[in-house]
Design an enzyme around this catalytic site. Structure first.
Site, PDB file in Angstrom:
ATOM      1  N   TYR A  99       0.751  -1.218  -0.225  1.00 53.79           N
ATOM      2  CA  TYR A  99      -0.149  -0.122   0.182  1.00 53.79           C
ATOM      3  C   TYR A  99       0.774   0.978  -0.263  1.00 53.79           C
ATOM      4  O   TYR A  99      -0.178   2.392   0.061  1.00 53.79           O
ATOM      5  CB  TYR A  99      -1.064  -0.157   1.010  1.00 53.79           C
ATOM      6  CG  TYR A  99      -2.208  -1.492   0.912  1.00 53.79           C
ATOM      7  CD1 TYR A  99      -2.658  -0.931   0.043  1.00 53.79           C
ATOM      8  CD2 TYR A  99      -2.044  -2.110   1.832  1.00 53.79           C
ATOM      9  CE1 TYR A  99      -3.812  -2.296  -0.060  1.00 53.79           C
ATOM     10  CE2 TYR A  99      -2.484  -3.371   2.135  1.00 53.79           C
ATOM     11  CZ  TYR A  99      -3.808  -3.121   0.949  1.00 53.79           C
ATOM     12  OH  TYR A  99      -4.838  -4.700   1.175  1.00 53.79           O
TER      13      TYR A  99
ATOM     14  N   HIS B 262      -9.502   0.778  -5.346  1.00 53.53           N
ATOM     15  CA  HIS B 262      -8.195   0.213  -4.392  1.00 53.53           C
ATOM     16  C   HIS B 262      -6.858   0.077  -5.063  1.00 53.53           C
ATOM     17  O   HIS B 262      -6.647   0.301  -6.216  1.00 53.53           O
ATOM     18  CB  HIS B 262      -8.756  -1.754  -5.453  1.00 53.53           C
ATOM     19  CG  HIS B 262     -10.287  -2.064  -4.545  1.00 53.53           C
ATOM     20  ND1 HIS B 262     -10.435  -2.185  -3.063  1.00 53.53           N
ATOM     21  CD2 HIS B 262     -10.932  -2.930  -5.487  1.00 53.53           C
ATOM     22  CE1 HIS B 262     -11.269  -2.274  -3.651  1.00 53.53           C
ATOM     23  NE2 HIS B 262     -11.980  -3.009  -4.887  1.00 53.53           N
TER      24      HIS B 262
HETATM   25  C1  DQA Z   1      -7.929  -3.089  -1.209  1.00 56.04           C
HETATM   26  C2  DQA Z   1      -8.266  -3.763  -1.025  1.00 56.04           C
HETATM   27  C3  DQA Z   1      -8.760  -4.975  -0.814  1.00 56.04           C
HETATM   28  O1  DQA Z   1      -8.522  -6.125  -1.151  1.00 56.04           O
HETATM   29  C4  DQA Z   1      -8.430  -5.034   1.274  1.00 56.04           C
HETATM   30  O2  DQA Z   1      -8.891  -5.636   1.835  1.00 56.04           O
HETATM   31  C5  DQA Z   1      -8.033  -3.662   1.679  1.00 56.04           C
HETATM   32  C6  DQA Z   1      -7.204  -3.105   0.271  1.00 56.04           C
HETATM   33  C7  DQA Z   1      -7.286  -1.952  -1.777  1.00 56.04           C
HETATM   34  O3  DQA Z   1      -7.327  -0.884  -1.845  1.00 56.04           O
HETATM   35  O4  DQA Z   1      -6.168  -2.534  -2.567  1.00 56.04           O
HETATM   36  O5  DQA Z   1      -7.776  -3.216   2.698  1.00 56.04           O
HETATM   37  O6  DQA Z   1      -9.472  -2.678  -0.796  1.00 56.04           O
END
Ligand code: DQA
Length: 145
Positions: free
Chosen positions: A23, A100
């Protein structure tokens, strides 16, 4: 001026700390600052909401009716199983885009499916924080009269 609501769901308050290899190392505040800058460029207003509680996100979607022209949502893990959030979108029928940060399709099988995306105009994934700004541009374009 048109207003849009940006919702970040479960665990996204931990951006910058949580799995930085996936992230990145920037915080939720940095993300919100980036999207605010984009909003200024586009001449629209944005408001931000984050919650780790499914029902609070449902309430935020309901409360958006009549106040916002559209919603950008990263539901976090709720993406993969929250029929309640999905039904909130079908209840209010506001234009929405799902975002995402990571490319969910490159990751575990359970992340490949979204139960919410079918209620949205579209979905952006794998483009990092930029995905939110691109989603805002698309939503503004979709809701221009
Ligand atoms: C997410 C992807 C999801 O699978 C994960 O549970 C997240 C972040 C993303 O931003 O890549 O919490 O939404």
């Amino acid at each position: 001026m048109k207003k849009y609501l940006i919702i970040n769901g479960v665990n996204l308050n931990m951006l910058g700390v949580r799995e930085p290899g996936i992230y990145g190392n920037k915080s939720l505040k940095a993300l919100e600052d980036e999207v605010s800058k984009k909003a200024d460029e586009l001449g629209v207003e944005v408001a931000f909401y984050q919650s780790n509680i499914e029902g609070e996100i449902v309430n935020a979607i309901h409360d958006a009716l009549g106040k916002y022209s559209g919603i950008i949502i990263n539901p976090g893990a709720f993406t993969h199983y929250s029929y309640a959030i999905r039904d909130a979108f079908s209840s209010v029928r506001l234009p929405a885009i799902e975002v995402h940060i990571s490319n969910v399709h490159k990751r575990e099988e359970f992340r490949h499916n979204s139960v919410i995306a079918a209620e949205c105009t579209g979905q952006i994934c794998g483009l990092g924080f930029l995905g939110y700004s691109l989603a805002l541009e698309a939503l503004v374009n979709e809701t221009k009269d």
